[in-house]
Motif scaffolding. Structure first.
Motif, PDB file in Angstrom:
ATOM      1  N   TRP A 166       0.814  -1.218   0.000  1.00  0.00           N
ATOM      2  CA  TRP A 166       0.000   0.000   0.000  1.00  0.00           C
ATOM      3  C   TRP A 166       0.842   1.260   0.000  1.00  0.00           C
ATOM      4  CZ3 TRP A 166      -4.153  -1.155  -2.025  1.00  0.00           C
ATOM      5  CH2 TRP A 166      -4.893  -2.292  -1.675  1.00  0.00           C
ATOM      6  N   ILE A 167       2.013   1.224   0.633  1.00  0.00           N
ATOM      7  CA  ILE A 167       2.887   2.399   0.607  1.00  0.00           C
ATOM      8  C   ILE A 167       3.260   2.730  -0.837  1.00  0.00           C
ATOM      9  CG2 ILE A 167       5.208   3.239   1.189  1.00  0.00           C
ATOM     10  CD1 ILE A 167       4.937   1.637   3.843  1.00  0.00           C
ATOM     11  N   LEU A 168       3.617   1.707  -1.605  1.00  0.00           N
ATOM     12  CA  LEU A 168       3.993   1.917  -3.000  1.00  0.00           C
ATOM     13  C   LEU A 168       2.792   2.322  -3.851  1.00  0.00           C
ATOM     14  CD1 LEU A 168       6.238   1.885  -5.054  1.00  0.00           C
ATOM     15  CD2 LEU A 168       5.910  -0.584  -5.327  1.00  0.00           C
ATOM     16  N   VAL A 169       1.667   1.638  -3.672  1.00  0.00           N
ATOM     17  CA  VAL A 169       0.448   1.976  -4.419  1.00  0.00           C
ATOM     18  C   VAL A 169       0.031   3.418  -4.143  1.00  0.00           C
ATOM     19  CG1 VAL A 169      -2.034   1.554  -4.568  1.00  0.00           C
ATOM     20  CG2 VAL A 169      -0.452  -0.368  -4.600  1.00  0.00           C
ATOM     21  N   ASP A 170       0.026   3.808  -2.878  1.00  0.00           N
ATOM     22  CA  ASP A 170      -0.435   5.140  -2.507  1.00  0.00           C
ATOM     23  C   ASP A 170       0.478   6.236  -3.051  1.00  0.00           C
ATOM     24  OD1 ASP A 170      -2.454   3.859  -1.151  1.00  0.00           O
ATOM     25  OD2 ASP A 170      -1.493   4.011   0.811  1.00  0.00           O
ATOM     26  N   ALA A 171       1.792   6.009  -2.992  1.00  0.00           N
ATOM     27  CA  ALA A 171       2.731   7.014  -3.483  1.00  0.00           C
ATOM     28  C   ALA A 171       2.588   7.217  -4.992  1.00  0.00           C
ATOM     29  CB  ALA A 171       4.160   6.601  -3.137  1.00  0.00           C
ATOM     30  N   VAL A 172       2.507   6.118  -5.732  1.00  0.00           N
ATOM     31  CA  VAL A 172       2.353   6.210  -7.189  1.00  0.00           C
ATOM     32  C   VAL A 172       0.992   6.803  -7.549  1.00  0.00           C
ATOM     33  CG1 VAL A 172       2.203   4.877  -9.327  1.00  0.00           C
ATOM     34  CG2 VAL A 172       3.949   4.313  -7.624  1.00  0.00           C
ATOM     35  N   SER A 173      -0.038   6.400  -6.820  1.00  0.00           N
ATOM     36  CA  SER A 173      -1.382   6.896  -7.101  1.00  0.00           C
ATOM     37  C   SER A 173      -1.497   8.397  -6.859  1.00  0.00           C
ATOM     38  CB  SER A 173      -2.405   6.158  -6.230  1.00  0.00           C
ATOM     39  OG  SER A 173      -2.474   4.793  -6.575  1.00  0.00           O
ATOM     40  N   THR A 174      -0.789   8.901  -5.867  1.00  0.00           N
ATOM     41  CA  THR A 174      -0.821  10.343  -5.596  1.00  0.00           C
ATOM     42  C   THR A 174      -0.407  11.131  -6.827  1.00  0.00           C
ATOM     43  OG1 THR A 174      -0.320   9.988  -3.245  1.00  0.00           O
ATOM     44  CG2 THR A 174       0.083  12.192  -4.133  1.00  0.00           C
ATOM     45  N   GLY A 175       0.708  10.734  -7.422  1.00  0.00           N
ATOM     46  CA  GLY A 175       1.169  11.402  -8.634  1.00  0.00           C
ATOM     47  C   GLY A 175       0.215  11.207  -9.803  1.00  0.00           C
ATOM     48  N   LEU A 176      -0.337  10.020  -9.923  1.00  0.00           N
ATOM     49  CA  LEU A 176      -1.260   9.715 -11.017  1.00  0.00           C
ATOM     50  C   LEU A 176      -2.520  10.568 -10.942  1.00  0.00           C
ATOM     51  CD1 LEU A 176      -2.033   7.941 -13.441  1.00  0.00           C
ATOM     52  CD2 LEU A 176      -2.916   6.239 -11.827  1.00  0.00           C
ATOM     53  N   TYR A 177      -3.069  10.709  -9.740  1.00  0.00           N
ATOM     54  CA  TYR A 177      -4.307  11.471  -9.588  1.00  0.00           C
ATOM     55  C   TYR A 177      -4.083  12.973  -9.740  1.00  0.00           C
ATOM     56  CZ  TYR A 177      -6.109   7.010  -7.982  1.00  0.00           C
ATOM     57  OH  TYR A 177      -6.471   5.697  -7.907  1.00  0.00           O
ATOM     58  N   ILE A 178      -2.906  13.450  -9.374  1.00  0.00           N
ATOM     59  CA  ILE A 178      -2.571  14.850  -9.638  1.00  0.00           C
ATOM     60  C   ILE A 178      -2.573  15.090 -11.147  1.00  0.00           C
ATOM     61  CG2 ILE A 178      -0.716  16.562  -9.568  1.00  0.00           C
ATOM     62  CD1 ILE A 178       0.063  15.445  -6.828  1.00  0.00           C
ATOM     63  N   TYR A 179      -1.968  14.166 -11.867  1.00  0.00           N
ATOM     64  CA  TYR A 179      -1.908  14.266 -13.329  1.00  0.00           C
ATOM     65  C   TYR A 179      -3.303  14.237 -13.960  1.00  0.00           C
ATOM     66  CZ  TYR A 179      -0.984  12.935 -18.169  1.00  0.00           C
ATOM     67  OH  TYR A 179      -0.978  12.882 -19.538  1.00  0.00           O
ATOM     68  N   LYS A 180      -4.211  13.451 -13.380  1.00  0.00           N
ATOM     69  CA  LYS A 180      -5.561  13.317 -13.925  1.00  0.00           C
ATOM     70  C   LYS A 180      -6.521  14.389 -13.404  1.00  0.00           C
ATOM     71  CE  LYS A 180      -6.823  10.484 -16.269  1.00  0.00           C
ATOM     72  NZ  LYS A 180      -6.878  10.345 -17.753  1.00  0.00           N
ATOM     73  N   GLY A 181      -6.041  15.291 -12.560  1.00  0.00           N
ATOM     74  CA  GLY A 181      -6.871  16.384 -12.082  1.00  0.00           C
ATOM     75  C   GLY A 181      -7.825  16.024 -10.966  1.00  0.00           C
ATOM     76  N   LEU A 182      -7.567  14.925 -10.274  1.00  0.00           N
ATOM     77  CA  LEU A 182      -8.405  14.513  -9.139  1.00  0.00           C
ATOM     78  C   LEU A 182      -7.735  14.983  -7.847  1.00  0.00           C
ATOM     79  CD1 LEU A 182      -9.259  10.890 -10.351  1.00  0.00           C
ATOM     80  CD2 LEU A 182     -10.760  12.891 -10.427  1.00  0.00           C
ATOM     81  N   GLU A 183      -7.874  16.281  -7.562  1.00  0.00           N
ATOM     82  CA  GLU A 183      -7.116  16.879  -6.467  1.00  0.00           C
ATOM     83  C   GLU A 183      -7.454  16.288  -5.104  1.00  0.00           C
ATOM     84  OE1 GLU A 183      -8.765  18.656  -8.729  1.00  0.00           O
ATOM     85  OE2 GLU A 183      -7.172  19.622  -9.905  1.00  0.00           O
ATOM     86  N   PHE A 184      -8.743  16.099  -4.824  1.00  0.00           N
ATOM     87  CA  PHE A 184      -9.142  15.570  -3.523  1.00  0.00           C
ATOM     88  C   PHE A 184      -8.641  14.133  -3.343  1.00  0.00           C
ATOM     89  CE2 PHE A 184     -12.333  18.933  -4.085  1.00  0.00           C
ATOM     90  CZ  PHE A 184     -12.192  19.591  -2.880  1.00  0.00           C
ATOM     91  N   THR A 185      -8.749  13.346  -4.404  1.00  0.00           N
ATOM     92  CA  THR A 185      -8.274  11.970  -4.330  1.00  0.00           C
ATOM     93  C   THR A 185      -6.763  11.926  -4.199  1.00  0.00           C
ATOM     94  OG1 THR A 185     -10.150  11.286  -5.695  1.00  0.00           O
ATOM     95  CG2 THR A 185      -8.340   9.714  -5.467  1.00  0.00           C
ATOM     96  N   ALA A 186      -6.065  12.824  -4.893  1.00  0.00           N
ATOM     97  CA  ALA A 186      -4.600  12.893  -4.783  1.00  0.00           C
ATOM     98  C   ALA A 186      -4.187  13.237  -3.358  1.00  0.00           C
ATOM     99  CB  ALA A 186      -4.053  13.933  -5.761  1.00  0.00           C
ATOM    100  N   ALA A 187      -4.906  14.196  -2.757  1.00  0.00           N
ATOM    101  CA  ALA A 187      -4.610  14.565  -1.366  1.00  0.00           C
ATOM    102  C   ALA A 187      -4.849  13.386  -0.438  1.00  0.00           C
ATOM    103  CB  ALA A 187      -5.465  15.756  -0.954  1.00  0.00           C
ATOM    104  N   LEU A 188      -5.941  12.656  -0.684  1.00  0.00           N
ATOM    105  CA  LEU A 188      -6.256  11.481   0.123  1.00  0.00           C
ATOM    106  C   LEU A 188      -5.135  10.456   0.046  1.00  0.00           C
ATOM    107  CD1 LEU A 188      -8.261   9.723   1.767  1.00  0.00           C
ATOM    108  CD2 LEU A 188      -9.187   8.935  -0.415  1.00  0.00           C
ATOM    109  N   TYR A 189      -4.649  10.199  -1.157  1.00  0.00           N
ATOM    110  CA  TYR A 189      -3.606   9.191  -1.312  1.00  0.00           C
ATOM    111  C   TYR A 189      -2.250   9.675  -0.803  1.00  0.00           C
ATOM    112  CZ  TYR A 189      -6.402   5.627  -3.535  1.00  0.00           C
ATOM    113  OH  TYR A 189      -7.318   4.627  -3.754  1.00  0.00           O
ATOM    114  N   GLY A 190      -2.036  10.985  -0.804  1.00  0.00           N
ATOM    115  CA  GLY A 190      -0.830  11.513  -0.174  1.00  0.00           C
ATOM    116  C   GLY A 190      -0.852  11.237   1.323  1.00  0.00           C
TER     117      GLY A 190
END
Length: 201
Positions: free
Chosen positions: A156-180
Motif C-alpha cells: 500500500w505504501i507503494l500503491v499510494d505514493a504512485v497513485s498520488t502522482g497519477l491522480y494529480i496528473y488526472k486532475g483529481l485533487e481531492f483523491t490525490a490529497a487522500l492518497y498523499g
C-alpha cells in the motif's frame, strides 16, 4: 457531481484508513462503501483499471470481513472460547509465509500485463501502464490485507505514493490529497501493526 462524489469518497477513505491503522474489523464496512463511490469517480476520469479494481474491492471486502472474523477457524487453528461464551477471536496479525511470495509476484506480473493490454487496446485511457501498475499491486495488497499479513502495508505504501502522482496528473485533487495522506499513514500503519503483532505473540 463528480467532485461531490470524490469528496465523499475521500472522507470515507480516511475513515477506512483510520480503521485499518487500528486493525479494526469495521474497516470492511467502509471498504464496501468507498469502492461503490469510486466506481463512478474513476469511470468519469477515464481510469478504467481503477474503475474495474473497485468492483473487485467490493467482493474482496466481503472476503476480508469473513477472513478477519473467522479466519483462525478457517485456517484450522484450535482456538479456545472464553468461559463467558464469547465468539471465536478474530484472525491475528502475522507475517506472510515465504511460500506465498512467488505466487503473489506471478499474480502481480500477469495482472499488470493483462490489464495494460486491455487498457491499451480497448480503452482511451492515456496512462495505461501506471493505471495497470497500481491496480495489479492493489489486487495483491488487498489479498494480503484480507489475510491480515503485516507486509500488506509495503504494497500500500507503494500503491499510494504512485497513485498520488497519477491522480494529480488526472486532475483529481481531492483523491490525490487522500492518497498523499494514505502514503504517510501507511508507513505508520506498518509500525503500528508490527507493535500489535508483537503484543499478540
Amino acid at each position: 457531481m463528480k467532485q461531490t462524489l470524490e469528496i465523499i469518497g475521500a472522507f470515507v477513505g480516511l475513515i477506512y484508513l483510520w480503521l485499518e491503522y487500528r486493525a479494526s474489523i469495521y474497516l470492511w464496512m467502509a471498504g464496501i462503501i468507498m469502492p461503490a463511490i469510486y466506481i463512478f469517480v474513476y469511470y468519469y476520469a477515464g481510469l478504467y483499471a481503477d474503475f474495474g479494481i473497485n468492483i473487485y474491492y467490493l467482493g474482496a471486502a466481503i472476503y476480508g470481513w469473513m477472513m478477519w472474523k473467522y479466519g483462525s477457524f478457517l485456517r484450522r487453528k484450535i482456538l479456545r472460547k472464553k468461559a463467558s461464551g464469547e465468539e471465536t477471536q478474530e484472525l491475528p496479525i502475522t507475517r506472510m509465509p515465504l511460500r506465498y511470495l512467488f505466487p503473489l509476484v506471478a499474480v502481480f506480473a500477469i495482472a499488470l500485463l493483462g490489464i495494460a493490454w486491455i487498457l491499451i487496446n480497448f480503452t482511451d485511457g492515456n496512462v495505461p501502464w501506471m493505471d495497470s501498475f497500481t491496480t495489479a499491486l492493489s489486487i495483491v495488497g488487498m489479498w494480503m490485507l484480507a489475510r491480515k499479513y503485516v507486509e500488506q502495508w509495503w504494497a500500500w505504501i507503494l500503491v499510494d505514493a504512485v497513485s498520488t502522482g497519477l491522480y494529480i496528473y488526472k486532475g483529481l485533487e481531492f483523491t490525490a490529497a487522500l492518497y498523499g495522506i494514505y502514503t504517510i499513514i501507511a508507513i505508520f500503519g506498518y509500525l503500528k501493526w508490527k507493535t500489535l503483532m508483537n503484543i499478540g505473540d
